[in-house]
Every structure is written in structure tokens, then in C-alpha cells.
Write an enzyme that holds these catalytic residues in place. Sequence first.
Site, short mmCIF file in Angstrom:
data_model
loop_
_atom_site.label_atom_id
_atom_site.label_comp_id
_atom_site.label_asym_id
_atom_site.label_seq_id
_atom_site.Cartn_x
_atom_site.Cartn_y
_atom_site.Cartn_z
N SER A 1 -10.01 2.02 2.69
CA SER A 1 -9.03 2.73 1.91
C SER A 1 -8.04 1.83 1.17
O SER A 1 -7.45 2.27 0.19
CB SER A 1 -8.24 3.69 2.80
OG SER A 1 -7.44 2.98 3.72
N LYS B 1 0.84 -1.20 0.00
CA LYS B 1 0.00 0.00 0.00
C LYS B 1 0.88 1.25 0.00
O LYS B 1 1.93 1.28 0.67
CB LYS B 1 -0.90 -0.04 1.25
CG LYS B 1 -1.99 1.02 1.29
CD LYS B 1 -2.89 0.85 2.53
CE LYS B 1 -4.02 1.87 2.57
NZ LYS B 1 -4.91 1.68 3.74
N SER C 1 -10.48 -0.28 6.94
CA SER C 1 -9.81 -0.12 5.64
C SER C 1 -9.13 -1.36 5.09
O SER C 1 -8.69 -1.36 3.94
CB SER C 1 -8.80 1.02 5.70
OG SER C 1 -9.44 2.26 5.62
#
Lengths: 95, 495
Positions: free
Chosen positions: B158, B78, B182
Amino acid sequence: MSIDTETARRTAKLARIAVPEERLPALAGEFNAILGFIEQLQEVDVDGVEPMVSVTPMRLKRRDDVVTDGNQAEAILANAPEAREGFFAVPKVVE
Amino acid sequence: MSALTDLTIAEARDLLRAGETTALALTEAHLEAIEGAGALNAFVHHTPEIARAQAKAADARIARGDQPDMCGIPIGVKDLFCTKGVLSQAASKILDGFKPPYESTITDKLFHDGAIMLGKLNMDEFAMGSSNETSVYGDAVNPWRAGNSEAALTPGGSSGGSAAAVSAHLCLGALGTDTGGSIRQPAAFTGITGIKPTYGRCSRWGIVAFASSLDQAGPMTRSVRDAAIFLRAMSGHDPKDSTSADLPVPDFEAMLTGDIRGQVIGIPKEYRIDGMPEEIDTLWQQGIDMLRDAGAEIRDISLPHTKYALPAYYVIAPAEASSNLARYDGVRFGHRAKLSQGDGITEMYEKTRAEGFGDEVQRRVMVGTYVLSAGFYDAYYNRARKVRTLIKKDFEDVFAAGVDAILTPATPSSAFELGAMEDADPIQMYLNDVFTVTVNLAGLPGIAVPTGQDRRGLPMALQLIGKPWEEGALMNVAQSLEDRAGFVARPEKWW
């Protein structure tokens, strides 16, 4: 609690975010929607309840107060938008 | 042998160990898959040179008989993780061009074990969002589509890029982070497994901070076993994060017996919310039946403060964000606004932050500023922290009464269309996290496991919540659920 344009302006200033004048009323509206949602918390009986400080009941670890790192000025400045002679450079602060 | 991109981490590890494939072959297969998946917009920074060099090193190491579990396994990272010399922008314009001169503790540990980084993954800006639509890189797209529709769906957020990449077989697993859901919500939207470990299990050092008392990193994988393998490699105490726990990290994988006879599974009545689609309700009931069939005792429980979790979260998270994001001032890294004649340092801060932060980030920073400002601190922030204490106590009470794990839906719906929430007020988007956010507030481990599909064929997931530091036991229940659900569907390739 209702947020007016003046409060929105002051909050933007505190947050150091430039918000154009014409955008302030809409921003105040968004704040009010979110704060209206948060307002539910007033229903909860919190008498005698301690505010949470740490979610896990552990003591923060301590370490000896010694220098473990340093002498990396170049690496630290490598991402600066503007750097000069080993320093971060910003617009003039003192007249 | 099936295609290299169809392997699980466990299978790839075993093949590497048996000398039946190489890290380089695995890496090349995934780089090719990424190359052909631009339409998903999952990988936003590609690092093939790093990946190939790491793969060669991993192969040499395996040849010497030194093979930690993650050695030779290609993963995605990420964009929130700082990776040395590789763009790490938290999907924000304000970190434009930021290449950290250091490595996050988690990626460092993984690389130390021989894991391979294929690239950096899309996400919501500063991890603030539930649909990956606040990213400076544009939307990540869910590899799943609803029935015959060609409409682009959100992969959730997210960690939307991580979820899309794992679901589309672009990597064997990916790093995500979870502040309010998330990891678990995007995992649910894409039919994969995602675990948020206990707060403090993994070091936060080198992860761009959103809300420090809630943020935790975790793995996103295609099986519970893979999550166990991956999580073990990420976990452990770090002197650079004083909130990381100095506790032994168990061999989570060895705990996956699938035997849950006699365990007590709590079903919280407060999670049966108004307007929940019937399909989610049915899914939940099926999960209850599966665990009962596996020999667990099902018990109705109450977590009375559940309703107040989201409002408490939307005080605490923005408050912490407003403080954490104060560092983005255009001085030390990232974007600095072009200044006009006569502008001083205040104008530099204000213009930089206005240009650099997107709408949702600005909104949260300002809400956080407001709830912390003089006169409101007690009414909002302190009250929210007290409610947080009560939410945690709800869980402590049921665990003390003998409950081993809690089963809930993971999300209130399956994946929705990108753009569908454009005109909705921000609260509508926040409701995505209604089932996941309590877990962050209480610091507990939570895992999303895909267990079914809705009538349009989209994946749906259940969430299991465990006791602090008992990720192993939690994943064992998840394993039992996975075994019985037999979820094998995967998105049909259209990209």
C-alpha cells in the site's frame, strides 16, 4: 461453507454498509472466493495450540488512573460533519 | 557535488554538518522535483510552507551546532499518518477533509529531530491493497518502465506513493507502514530499501489503524544506511501506545560493519513456490551466493506452516479492520452522506459507509464482520489465531537452532501494469504478499533490498528476516547484501 444472498445481506447489515439489492449476488460470490481460500486453514492440526493474543511476549504497561488530558471540546468537534452547542449532531434517535 | 536530490540521507547529513549545504537548499531542490513529477501522483497533499519553515528552523539549529541525524532532511509522509493541521485521509473518501488537531508520535519525533515534511504521500485506501489502485486520489505510478514500453506500472502498495517518491528522488526518504508487506513489496517494485521493524519498535499512535496486531511503520530509503538512520529516529517507547516496547533503541547505523562472517543464513524451502518466475529464482540463488562469499554459512531450513500464512492473514486482518473501521460512522469526522426525508441514524451509518469506503475496503470490512459473527468466530477467527501461533513457532524453532537471519525473495514478480489485475479475483492480488506476510504474523523485522533487474530492466529485491528486536544485526546482513549486489540502476526520467 457457501454464502448465499441472504447471508451477504445480513453481513452487510451487521457491517452497517448499504449494499443495493442487485449487488448482493456478486458480493456473495466474492465472499465465497475469499472464504474458499481461507478454508485451507481447516487442514492444519491445531489441537492443543493456544490462539495468539500478543505477538510479543510482554506485559502491557499500566499507568496511574489519572486525568492527563481534556478540556478540548473545540478541537474534538473541529472535524465533525455537524456540531451544535458543543455536541456532535446526528439525526433524531429517540422518537 | 552531485545534485541535491541525488544525495542519500547519510550524505546530506554529512554535508549539512560540514556547512556545505543548507536544509533550505535541500528543501527547495526537492520541492522543485515534486513540482515536476505530477505524473507520478506520489505527493497528494503538498506542504511547501511547512517545509520551508521547518528548513529555516533546521538551519538555525545546525548553525548552533545542534544537529540530530534527521535534522534538515526532507522526507515524505504516507497519508496514513495523522499530521497536525494537514489533511490526513488514509486515501479514503470517508476521511474527506480530515485535518487532525494532533500529531502522530512518529512524525512528532521526526519533527522534534528537525526532519522536514514535504507533503503527504499516496497509498491504497486504508493501506488495503498491493498496487496503490484503491486510492481515492487515483493510482500512484511507478517511475520505472519496462524496457521501451510506455505502459504505466504499479509502484506496489500500500505504500505506493512513498516508494514512487523515494525512487524518483522527490524526497530523501519516506514514511511507510506495513501490515502484510506494504513497505517491502513497493520497495521491491521500485528498487529501493524498505524495512518493517519488529512489532512494537515504533509507536502506532496517530497512525490510522488497519489491523492493530500487524501494523508497523518503517522507513523507505535509497540505502540500508539511510534506513538505519531513519529507523532510529522513529523508534522508541510511547506511553500512548501500550504495545510499543520499552526497550533501548540502539545506534543501528553504528552496527553496519558489513561483516557477516560466521553468521548462519537460513534458506526456507517453502518459499520456492509453484509458478515462481525463473528470474526470481535466479535472483534468490545469486543472493545466496553473495552472502556465502561474504563468509556466511548457508543452511537449508523449513518453515512448515508458511502455506497457511496468507489464509490466516485474510481472517485476522479483515477481522481487526472491521473493528477498527467501525469508527467511521459520519458522526465525528470525515464524510457524512446526504440523508433523505425520514432517514434515521442507521441509514446515516449505512449510507455514509457505502459512499465513503471503496470496494476493497467494503469487502474486507464485511469479510471481517462475517468471520467474527456468532457461529463462525471459532471456525475462522480462533483457528486463524492458532495457526498464527504455529507460524511464529516455525521462526522461533529455526532461530533457536542457530539461524541468524533468513533470506527469501521479496515478491513473486517484478512490478506489473496498472489495471492488469482489474478483472482478477481478489485472491490473485493478495498473492503479492505471499513472502512478506509471515513476518507480520510473527511480529519479526523484515527488510527488502534491491539486488537485481529482470530482463525488461525492472528492479527485483530479496527479503531478509531477522530475530525480534535485532534490526541492527538484520540491517548489517542487508548492508552486506547491498555491498555485493551493487544495485545502482535508477529509473530514466520520463515524467
